[in-house]
Write a protein that holds these residues in place. Structure first.
Motif, PDB file in Angstrom:
ATOM      1  N   PHE A   1       0.842  -1.191   0.000  1.00 52.82           N
ATOM      2  CA  PHE A   1       0.000   0.000   0.000  1.00 52.82           C
ATOM      3  C   PHE A   1       0.889   1.257   0.000  1.00 52.82           C
ATOM      4  O   PHE A   1       0.626   2.218  -0.732  1.00 52.82           O
ATOM      5  CB  PHE A   1      -0.894  -0.041   1.233  1.00 52.82           C
ATOM      6  CG  PHE A   1      -2.260   0.534   1.045  1.00 52.82           C
ATOM      7  CD1 PHE A   1      -3.032   0.239  -0.058  1.00 52.82           C
ATOM      8  CD2 PHE A   1      -2.791   1.383   2.003  1.00 52.82           C
ATOM      9  CE1 PHE A   1      -4.299   0.764  -0.220  1.00 52.82           C
ATOM     10  CE2 PHE A   1      -4.055   1.918   1.857  1.00 52.82           C
ATOM     11  CZ  PHE A   1      -4.809   1.605   0.743  1.00 52.82           C
ATOM     12  N   ASP A   2       1.943   1.234   0.827  1.00 57.74           N
ATOM     13  CA  ASP A   2       2.901   2.347   0.866  1.00 57.74           C
ATOM     14  C   ASP A   2       3.541   2.573  -0.500  1.00 57.74           C
ATOM     15  O   ASP A   2       3.608   3.701  -0.991  1.00 57.74           O
ATOM     16  CB  ASP A   2       4.043   2.050   1.846  1.00 57.74           C
ATOM     17  CG  ASP A   2       3.629   2.114   3.280  1.00 57.74           C
ATOM     18  OD1 ASP A   2       2.538   2.629   3.568  1.00 57.74           O
ATOM     19  OD2 ASP A   2       4.411   1.654   4.120  1.00 57.74           O
ATOM     20  N   ILE A   3       4.041   1.485  -1.070  1.00 57.19           N
ATOM     21  CA  ILE A   3       4.735   1.575  -2.360  1.00 57.19           C
ATOM     22  C   ILE A   3       3.808   2.164  -3.418  1.00 57.19           C
ATOM     23  O   ILE A   3       4.213   3.033  -4.197  1.00 57.19           O
ATOM     24  CB  ILE A   3       5.264   0.192  -2.785  1.00 57.19           C
ATOM     25  CG1 ILE A   3       6.372  -0.263  -1.827  1.00 57.19           C
ATOM     26  CG2 ILE A   3       5.768   0.200  -4.220  1.00 57.19           C
ATOM     27  CD1 ILE A   3       6.727  -1.729  -1.940  1.00 57.19           C
ATOM     28  N   SER A   4       2.559   1.712  -3.440  1.00 60.08           N
ATOM     29  CA  SER A   4       1.617   2.237  -4.443  1.00 60.08           C
ATOM     30  C   SER A   4       1.387   3.733  -4.237  1.00 60.08           C
ATOM     31  O   SER A   4       1.259   4.490  -5.203  1.00 60.08           O
ATOM     32  CB  SER A   4       0.300   1.471  -4.407  1.00 60.08           C
ATOM     33  OG  SER A   4      -0.365   1.653  -3.181  1.00 60.08           O
ATOM     34  N   GLY A   5       1.360   4.182  -2.987  1.00 61.79           N
ATOM     35  CA  GLY A   5       1.208   5.612  -2.718  1.00 61.79           C
ATOM     36  C   GLY A   5       2.377   6.424  -3.240  1.00 61.79           C
ATOM     37  O   GLY A   5       2.190   7.462  -3.886  1.00 61.79           O
ATOM     38  N   TYR A   6       3.593   5.938  -2.973  1.00 60.87           N
ATOM     39  CA  TYR A   6       4.767   6.655  -3.469  1.00 60.87           C
ATOM     40  C   TYR A   6       4.814   6.643  -5.000  1.00 60.87           C
ATOM     41  O   TYR A   6       5.188   7.639  -5.626  1.00 60.87           O
ATOM     42  CB  TYR A   6       6.057   6.072  -2.897  1.00 60.87           C
ATOM     43  CG  TYR A   6       6.312   6.506  -1.476  1.00 60.87           C
ATOM     44  CD1 TYR A   6       6.569   7.839  -1.176  1.00 60.87           C
ATOM     45  CD2 TYR A   6       6.277   5.599  -0.431  1.00 60.87           C
ATOM     46  CE1 TYR A   6       6.793   8.256   0.122  1.00 60.87           C
ATOM     47  CE2 TYR A   6       6.502   6.002   0.870  1.00 60.87           C
ATOM     48  CZ  TYR A   6       6.756   7.332   1.141  1.00 60.87           C
ATOM     49  OH  TYR A   6       6.972   7.733   2.431  1.00 60.87           O
ATOM     50  N   LEU A   7       4.442   5.525  -5.607  1.00 63.41           N
ATOM     51  CA  LEU A   7       4.434   5.468  -7.069  1.00 63.41           C
ATOM     52  C   LEU A   7       3.422   6.449  -7.652  1.00 63.41           C
ATOM     53  O   LEU A   7       3.693   7.082  -8.679  1.00 63.41           O
ATOM     54  CB  LEU A   7       4.150   4.047  -7.552  1.00 63.41           C
ATOM     55  CG  LEU A   7       5.288   3.050  -7.334  1.00 63.41           C
ATOM     56  CD1 LEU A   7       4.849   1.640  -7.715  1.00 63.41           C
ATOM     57  CD2 LEU A   7       6.530   3.464  -8.112  1.00 63.41           C
TER      58      LEU A   7
ATOM     59  N   GLY B   1      13.108  12.399  -2.798  1.00 62.97           N
ATOM     60  CA  GLY B   1      12.623  11.891  -1.518  1.00 62.97           C
ATOM     61  C   GLY B   1      11.588  10.793  -1.672  1.00 62.97           C
ATOM     62  O   GLY B   1      11.645   9.769  -0.988  1.00 62.97           O
ATOM     63  N   PHE B   2      10.637  11.004  -2.597  1.00 66.34           N
ATOM     64  CA  PHE B   2       9.612   9.986  -2.820  1.00 66.34           C
ATOM     65  C   PHE B   2      10.212   8.716  -3.406  1.00 66.34           C
ATOM     66  O   PHE B   2       9.812   7.607  -3.052  1.00 66.34           O
ATOM     67  CB  PHE B   2       8.498  10.514  -3.726  1.00 66.34           C
ATOM     68  CG  PHE B   2       7.664  11.606  -3.112  1.00 66.34           C
ATOM     69  CD1 PHE B   2       7.411  11.632  -1.751  1.00 66.34           C
ATOM     70  CD2 PHE B   2       7.124  12.609  -3.896  1.00 66.34           C
ATOM     71  CE1 PHE B   2       6.633  12.634  -1.176  1.00 66.34           C
ATOM     72  CE2 PHE B   2       6.344  13.614  -3.343  1.00 66.34           C
ATOM     73  CZ  PHE B   2       6.103  13.623  -1.980  1.00 66.34           C
ATOM     74  N   ALA B   3      11.174   8.868  -4.319  1.00 62.20           N
ATOM     75  CA  ALA B   3      11.804   7.696  -4.938  1.00 62.20           C
ATOM     76  C   ALA B   3      12.602   6.896  -3.906  1.00 62.20           C
ATOM     77  O   ALA B   3      12.529   5.663  -3.876  1.00 62.20           O
ATOM     78  CB  ALA B   3      12.704   8.131  -6.093  1.00 62.20           C
ATOM     79  N   ILE B   4      13.351   7.589  -3.057  1.00 61.19           N
ATOM     80  CA  ILE B   4      14.118   6.893  -2.016  1.00 61.19           C
ATOM     81  C   ILE B   4      13.177   6.217  -1.029  1.00 61.19           C
ATOM     82  O   ILE B   4      13.380   5.056  -0.653  1.00 61.19           O
ATOM     83  CB  ILE B   4      15.077   7.871  -1.303  1.00 61.19           C
ATOM     84  CG1 ILE B   4      16.187   8.314  -2.254  1.00 61.19           C
ATOM     85  CG2 ILE B   4      15.667   7.236  -0.037  1.00 61.19           C
ATOM     86  CD1 ILE B   4      17.054   9.442  -1.727  1.00 61.19           C
ATOM     87  N   SER B   5      12.133   6.890  -0.632  1.00 63.00           N
ATOM     88  CA  SER B   5      11.157   6.301   0.291  1.00 63.00           C
ATOM     89  C   SER B   5      10.486   5.082  -0.328  1.00 63.00           C
ATOM     90  O   SER B   5      10.300   4.054   0.338  1.00 63.00           O
ATOM     91  CB  SER B   5      10.114   7.333   0.694  1.00 63.00           C
ATOM     92  OG  SER B   5      10.710   8.384   1.418  1.00 63.00           O
ATOM     93  N   CYS B   6      10.130   5.182  -1.592  1.00 61.29           N
ATOM     94  CA  CYS B   6       9.510   4.057  -2.291  1.00 61.29           C
ATOM     95  C   CYS B   6      10.474   2.871  -2.347  1.00 61.29           C
ATOM     96  O   CYS B   6      10.088   1.726  -2.089  1.00 61.29           O
ATOM     97  CB  CYS B   6       9.104   4.477  -3.702  1.00 61.29           C
ATOM     98  SG  CYS B   6       8.196   3.222  -4.614  1.00 61.29           S
ATOM     99  N   GLY B   7      11.726   3.142  -2.656  1.00 61.00           N
ATOM    100  CA  GLY B   7      12.743   2.086  -2.697  1.00 61.00           C
ATOM    101  C   GLY B   7      12.946   1.436  -1.338  1.00 61.00           C
ATOM    102  O   GLY B   7      13.103   0.209  -1.241  1.00 61.00           O
ATOM    103  N   LEU B   8      12.947   2.243  -0.290  1.00 60.50           N
ATOM    104  CA  LEU B   8      13.109   1.688   1.058  1.00 60.50           C
ATOM    105  C   LEU B   8      11.908   0.837   1.462  1.00 60.50           C
ATOM    106  O   LEU B   8      12.059  -0.190   2.142  1.00 60.50           O
ATOM    107  CB  LEU B   8      13.349   2.805   2.071  1.00 60.50           C
ATOM    108  CG  LEU B   8      14.706   3.482   1.982  1.00 60.50           C
ATOM    109  CD1 LEU B   8      14.767   4.697   2.901  1.00 60.50           C
ATOM    110  CD2 LEU B   8      15.824   2.507   2.301  1.00 60.50           C
ATOM    111  N   GLU B   9      10.714   1.235   1.048  1.00 58.85           N
ATOM    112  CA  GLU B   9       9.523   0.421   1.327  1.00 58.85           C
ATOM    113  C   GLU B   9       9.604  -0.907   0.578  1.00 58.85           C
ATOM    114  O   GLU B   9       9.255  -1.956   1.124  1.00 58.85           O
ATOM    115  CB  GLU B   9       8.246   1.168   0.931  1.00 58.85           C
ATOM    116  CG  GLU B   9       7.971   2.417   1.732  1.00 58.85           C
ATOM    117  CD  GLU B   9       7.575   2.162   3.171  1.00 58.85           C
ATOM    118  OE1 GLU B   9       7.263   1.012   3.532  1.00 58.85           O
ATOM    119  OE2 GLU B   9       7.570   3.133   3.940  1.00 58.85           O
ATOM    120  N   ALA B  10      10.068  -0.869  -0.664  1.00 53.39           N
ATOM    121  CA  ALA B  10      10.225  -2.107  -1.433  1.00 53.39           C
ATOM    122  C   ALA B  10      11.283  -3.004  -0.778  1.00 53.39           C
ATOM    123  O   ALA B  10      11.099  -4.219  -0.665  1.00 53.39           O
ATOM    124  CB  ALA B  10      10.616  -1.790  -2.875  1.00 53.39           C
TER     125      ALA B  10
END
Length: 175
Positions: free
Chosen positions: A34-40, A117-126
């Motif tokens: 769910f987090d990853i989809s939000g960042y994407l 920031g969003f890309a790094i956060s998305c990567g960390l969630e993945a």
């Protein structure tokens, strides 16, 4: 108003199915996804305010739910009181490093889109999702190995973890 209803329905569904199936990983992976989809969404839909609002909803509801489940999962898999007394504060201290990281990956010069920031956060969630799946698989493997070597433990018996902690023959991880 619909977002709140969706959040409640989603949390109730995942919160009911995960424990019923005895799969903590179901709760963790669902919320991290769910987090990853939000960042994407934030990264790919820059001008649709409704989609971006929904993305923030996905991120906050997914993150705060996943954090609680992960902390409980970690704590329940520490074998002894001593390990819990040292492991939980260490885990929480490491988790607070996210605040320090956040102040560096979201500089004001990147606004208003904050792509880095969003890309790094998305990567960390993945990465967290992958780590959770690996941890789940290792717990399943270790439990099966112990079942084969020592036999299945009595579910109503208390496991003595005073000396060997999580290495006690009858200790089983919660996968």
């Amino acid at each position: 108003m619909q977002n709140r209803g969706l959040a409640v329905a989603g949390a109730c569904t995942v919160g009911t199915i995960g424990p019923e199936l005895r799969l903590v990983i179901f709760n963790v992976a669902t919320h991290l996804t769910f987090d990853i989809s939000g960042y994407l969404l934030l990264l790919t839909v820059p001008y649709n305010v409704h989609a971006r609002y929904f993305a923030v909803f996905c991120i906050t509801s997914g993150t705060y739910t996943a954090i609680g489940v992960i902390i409980a999962w970690y704590a329940h898999n520490l074998g002894s009181e001593t390990k819990k007394a040292t492991g939980i504060p260490m885990f929480m201290a490491i988790g607070q490093c996210g605040s320090i990281l956040g102040s560096h990956i979201y500089p004001s010069t990147d606004g208003p889109r904050y792509i880095r920031g969003f890309a790094i956060s998305c990567g960390l969630e993945a990465f967290a999702t992958i780590c959770a799946v690996i941890l789940w698989a290792s717990y399943k493997y270790e439990n099966a190995r112990r079942d084969g070597e020592y036999g299945s433990p009595d579910p109503n018996a208390t496991v003595d973890t005073s000396e060997l902690a999580d290495k006690a023959p009858m200790f089983r991880y919660i996968p």
